[in-house]
Design a protein around this motif. Structure first.
Motif, PDB file in Angstrom:
ATOM      1  N   MET A   1       0.800  -1.126   0.022  1.00  0.00           N
ATOM      2  CA  MET A   1      -0.063  -0.041   0.024  1.00  0.00           C
ATOM      3  C   MET A   1       0.979   1.264   0.022  1.00  0.00           C
ATOM      4  SD  MET A   1      -3.113  -1.004   2.717  1.00  0.00           S
ATOM      5  CE  MET A   1      -4.104   0.361   2.543  1.00  0.00           C
ATOM      6  N   THR A   2       0.264   2.418  -0.681  1.00  0.00           N
ATOM      7  CA  THR A   2       0.973   3.572  -0.667  1.00  0.00           C
ATOM      8  C   THR A   2       0.756   4.559   0.723  1.00  0.00           C
ATOM      9  OG1 THR A   2       0.569   3.527  -3.118  1.00  0.00           O
ATOM     10  CG2 THR A   2       1.404   5.441  -2.090  1.00  0.00           C
ATOM     11  N   ALA A   3       1.916   4.472   1.350  1.00  0.00           N
ATOM     12  CA  ALA A   3       1.695   4.799   2.754  1.00  0.00           C
ATOM     13  C   ALA A   3       1.728   6.542   2.790  1.00  0.00           C
ATOM     14  CB  ALA A   3       2.698   4.460   3.837  1.00  0.00           C
ATOM     15  N   ILE A   4       0.813   7.259   3.327  1.00  0.00           N
ATOM     16  CA  ILE A   4       0.815   8.795   3.504  1.00  0.00           C
ATOM     17  C   ILE A   4       1.699   8.958   4.778  1.00  0.00           C
ATOM     18  CG2 ILE A   4      -0.575  10.735   3.915  1.00  0.00           C
ATOM     19  CD1 ILE A   4      -0.767  10.029   1.122  1.00  0.00           C
ATOM     20  N   THR A   5       2.582   9.901   4.547  1.00  0.00           N
ATOM     21  CA  THR A   5       3.534  10.315   5.493  1.00  0.00           C
ATOM     22  C   THR A   5       3.171  11.761   6.118  1.00  0.00           C
ATOM     23  OG1 THR A   5       5.257  11.176   4.200  1.00  0.00           O
ATOM     24  CG2 THR A   5       5.402   8.927   4.758  1.00  0.00           C
ATOM     25  N   LEU A 136      -9.010  14.910   8.722  1.00  0.00           N
ATOM     26  CA  LEU A 136      -9.521  16.026   7.971  1.00  0.00           C
ATOM     27  C   LEU A 136      -9.549  15.656   6.419  1.00  0.00           C
ATOM     28  CD1 LEU A 136     -10.444  18.874   7.930  1.00  0.00           C
ATOM     29  CD2 LEU A 136      -8.070  19.745   7.854  1.00  0.00           C
ATOM     30  N   TRP A 137      -8.374  14.848   5.995  1.00  0.00           N
ATOM     31  CA  TRP A 137      -8.273  14.478   4.591  1.00  0.00           C
ATOM     32  C   TRP A 137      -9.404  13.799   4.253  1.00  0.00           C
ATOM     33  CZ3 TRP A 137      -4.496  10.450   2.440  1.00  0.00           C
ATOM     34  CH2 TRP A 137      -4.362  10.295   1.017  1.00  0.00           C
ATOM     35  N   ARG A 138      -9.714  12.786   4.979  1.00  0.00           N
ATOM     36  CA  ARG A 138     -10.990  11.913   4.722  1.00  0.00           C
ATOM     37  C   ARG A 138     -12.148  12.879   4.641  1.00  0.00           C
ATOM     38  NH1 ARG A 138      -8.476   8.577   8.564  1.00  0.00           N
ATOM     39  NH2 ARG A 138     -10.115   9.336  10.256  1.00  0.00           N
ATOM     40  N   GLU A 139     -12.545  13.792   5.424  1.00  0.00           N
ATOM     41  CA  GLU A 139     -13.633  14.686   5.451  1.00  0.00           C
ATOM     42  C   GLU A 139     -13.613  15.661   4.376  1.00  0.00           C
ATOM     43  OE1 GLU A 139     -16.246  15.097   7.757  1.00  0.00           O
ATOM     44  OE2 GLU A 139     -15.390  13.473   8.876  1.00  0.00           O
ATOM     45  N   LEU A 140     -12.763  16.150   3.837  1.00  0.00           N
ATOM     46  CA  LEU A 140     -12.539  17.158   2.606  1.00  0.00           C
ATOM     47  C   LEU A 140     -12.943  16.237   1.374  1.00  0.00           C
ATOM     48  CD1 LEU A 140      -9.304  19.411   3.560  1.00  0.00           C
ATOM     49  CD2 LEU A 140     -11.967  19.818   3.684  1.00  0.00           C
ATOM     50  N   VAL A 141     -12.205  15.113   1.121  1.00  0.00           N
ATOM     51  CA  VAL A 141     -12.451  14.377  -0.007  1.00  0.00           C
ATOM     52  C   VAL A 141     -13.754  13.891  -0.208  1.00  0.00           C
ATOM     53  CG1 VAL A 141     -11.442  12.587  -1.535  1.00  0.00           C
ATOM     54  CG2 VAL A 141      -9.808  14.086  -0.185  1.00  0.00           C
ATOM     55  N   GLN A 163      -5.697   4.651   2.314  1.00  0.00           N
ATOM     56  CA  GLN A 163      -6.071   5.003   3.377  1.00  0.00           C
ATOM     57  C   GLN A 163      -7.278   4.540   4.010  1.00  0.00           C
ATOM     58  OE1 GLN A 163      -7.436   7.635   5.841  1.00  0.00           O
ATOM     59  NE2 GLN A 163      -5.898   6.585   7.069  1.00  0.00           N
ATOM     60  N   LEU A 164      -8.257   4.782   3.300  1.00  0.00           N
ATOM     61  CA  LEU A 164      -9.905   4.381   3.551  1.00  0.00           C
ATOM     62  C   LEU A 164      -9.899   2.914   3.970  1.00  0.00           C
ATOM     63  CD1 LEU A 164     -12.510   6.231   1.263  1.00  0.00           C
ATOM     64  CD2 LEU A 164     -11.614   6.660   3.758  1.00  0.00           C
ATOM     65  N   PHE A 165      -9.129   2.052   3.292  1.00  0.00           N
ATOM     66  CA  PHE A 165      -8.980   0.698   3.435  1.00  0.00           C
ATOM     67  C   PHE A 165      -8.726   0.549   5.102  1.00  0.00           C
ATOM     68  CE2 PHE A 165      -8.576  -0.941  -1.118  1.00  0.00           C
ATOM     69  CZ  PHE A 165      -9.702  -0.638  -1.458  1.00  0.00           C
ATOM     70  N   ASP A 166      -7.634   1.176   5.236  1.00  0.00           N
ATOM     71  CA  ASP A 166      -6.936   0.850   6.661  1.00  0.00           C
ATOM     72  C   ASP A 166      -7.797   1.571   7.656  1.00  0.00           C
ATOM     73  OD1 ASP A 166      -4.723   0.358   8.524  1.00  0.00           O
ATOM     74  OD2 ASP A 166      -4.814   2.542   8.466  1.00  0.00           O
ATOM     75  N   PHE A 167      -8.420   2.560   7.451  1.00  0.00           N
ATOM     76  CA  PHE A 167      -9.290   3.237   8.632  1.00  0.00           C
ATOM     77  C   PHE A 167     -10.483   2.437   8.712  1.00  0.00           C
ATOM     78  CE2 PHE A 167     -12.601   6.435   9.485  1.00  0.00           C
ATOM     79  CZ  PHE A 167     -12.257   6.825  10.869  1.00  0.00           C
ATOM     80  N   LEU A 168     -11.243   2.100   7.600  1.00  0.00           N
ATOM     81  CA  LEU A 168     -12.614   1.564   7.625  1.00  0.00           C
ATOM     82  C   LEU A 168     -12.682   0.123   7.781  1.00  0.00           C
ATOM     83  CD1 LEU A 168     -14.341   3.699   4.817  1.00  0.00           C
ATOM     84  CD2 LEU A 168     -14.399   4.058   7.413  1.00  0.00           C
ATOM     85  N   ALA A 169     -11.315  -0.260   8.177  1.00  0.00           N
ATOM     86  CA  ALA A 169     -11.511  -1.817   8.449  1.00  0.00           C
ATOM     87  C   ALA A 169     -12.430  -2.056   9.654  1.00  0.00           C
ATOM     88  CB  ALA A 169      -9.852  -2.476   8.740  1.00  0.00           C
ATOM     89  N   ALA A 170     -12.303  -1.008  10.380  1.00  0.00           N
ATOM     90  CA  ALA A 170     -13.459  -0.938  11.760  1.00  0.00           C
ATOM     91  C   ALA A 170     -14.861  -1.234  11.226  1.00  0.00           C
ATOM     92  CB  ALA A 170     -13.241   0.222  12.623  1.00  0.00           C
ATOM     93  N   ILE A 206     -14.291   0.144  -4.801  1.00  0.00           N
ATOM     94  CA  ILE A 206     -14.138  -0.559  -3.508  1.00  0.00           C
ATOM     95  C   ILE A 206     -14.332   0.460  -2.313  1.00  0.00           C
ATOM     96  CG2 ILE A 206     -12.734  -2.161  -2.263  1.00  0.00           C
ATOM     97  CD1 ILE A 206     -11.947  -3.504  -4.657  1.00  0.00           C
ATOM     98  N   ALA A 207     -13.442   1.560  -2.722  1.00  0.00           N
ATOM     99  CA  ALA A 207     -13.424   2.557  -1.523  1.00  0.00           C
ATOM    100  C   ALA A 207     -14.731   3.278  -1.397  1.00  0.00           C
ATOM    101  CB  ALA A 207     -12.268   3.574  -1.767  1.00  0.00           C
ATOM    102  N   ALA A 208     -15.430   3.503  -2.478  1.00  0.00           N
ATOM    103  CA  ALA A 208     -16.792   4.115  -2.147  1.00  0.00           C
ATOM    104  C   ALA A 208     -17.614   3.146  -1.314  1.00  0.00           C
ATOM    105  CB  ALA A 208     -17.074   4.476  -3.731  1.00  0.00           C
ATOM    106  N   TRP A 209     -17.825   1.968  -1.848  1.00  0.00           N
ATOM    107  CA  TRP A 209     -18.559   1.104  -1.161  1.00  0.00           C
ATOM    108  C   TRP A 209     -18.441   1.212   0.396  1.00  0.00           C
ATOM    109  CZ3 TRP A 209     -16.695  -3.586   0.865  1.00  0.00           C
ATOM    110  CH2 TRP A 209     -17.351  -4.477   1.332  1.00  0.00           C
TER     111      TRP A 209
END
Length: 245
Positions: A1-5, A136-141, A163-170, A206-209
């Motif tokens: 995965m492409t990590a955001i730093t 905030l990145w998620r909220e804006l996009v 990044q959504l895949f990681d966060f929304l694993a919950a 997939i991210a949208a779903w």
């Protein structure tokens, strides 16, 4: 995965903020009153929320710089909801002024951080400043898409989707495991249960779903034990503000 730093995140925040500001600059007063993609919300509600979360995250950083923490919204979830409802009916000029000021405040806060600053504790999810920046990145996009002006999830970048895949694993129910298989990319497994469902299609679909939004490229397919099945269930979006009854 492409990590955001932390080094890359301010640029992503600036880009996402520019998109929201650009969309807002093209709206009319009538557009603001029209429905958004979110049930029960007008575009004015979405703009009020983006303004609110931008100011809230900026405040998190301003307190963190003093070694202090503060709740995300005054009055918690109820305070957030009241503020959105009060501001949703503002004129376009008011929305533009409030949004521009909030975005600039947030970008200034995140743009001035050093390495230690990104690791300062904040109250949002009991995390650190970097977690707030990702939020905030998620909220804006995502809310740029929710404004329903023709910019759909197909515009989301690969780093953002991952990044959504990681966060929304919950959102994966307990006992389940979802194997996300974007076309042409390596699979990503979320959840840890024994029952596996494969969700395949374009990365942005997939991210949208997963984010509870409508896939725009029509490519999603779910399989379990090699048989076609309905898309699996997801838990609610993980809330960043506690909901009190």
């Amino acid at each position: 995965m492409t990590a955001i730093t932390p080094e890359k995140l301010p640029e992503e925040l600036r880009r996402a903020a520019d998109v929201v500001a650009s969309i807002t600059a093209k709206l009319t007063d009538q557009d603001v009153e029209a429905p958004s993609e979110l049930p029960g919300w007008t575009r004015g509600h979405v703009l009020a929320h983006v303004t609110g979360i931008s100011n809230a995250m900026a405040r998190q950083l301003e307190f963190a710089a003093r070694g202090e923490t503060i709740e995300l919204y005054d009055g918690g979830y109820e305070g957030r909801t009241r503020a959105i409802e009060m501001a949703a009916g503002h004129s376009l000029a008011e929305h533009r002024a409030d949004l521009d000021a909030a975005l600039e405040r947030a970008l200034r806060a995140f743009g001035g951080l050093n390495d230690a600053g990104w690791r300062q504790p904040i109250s949002y999810r009991g995390g650190v400043v970097f977690d707030g920046g990702l939020a905030l990145w998620r909220e804006l996009v995502i809310h740029a898409t929710d404004l329903d002006t023709g910019r759909g999830p197909e515009t989301w970048s690969r780093p953002f989707c991952e990044q959504l895949f990681d966060f929304l694993a919950a959102r994966v129910p307990e006992g389940n495991r979802y194997v996300l298989q974007p076309l042409g990319l390596a699979p990503v497994t979320i959840g840890s249960g024994s029952a596996a469902t494969v969700v395949s299609g374009m990365l942005t679909d997939i991210a949208a779903w997963l984010a509870g939004r409508t896939p725009t490229l029509g490519s999603l397919r779910a399989t379990a034990a090699a048989d076609g099945v309905d898309l699996p269930e997801l838990l609610p979006w993980p809330a960043g503000v506690p909901v009190t009854k």
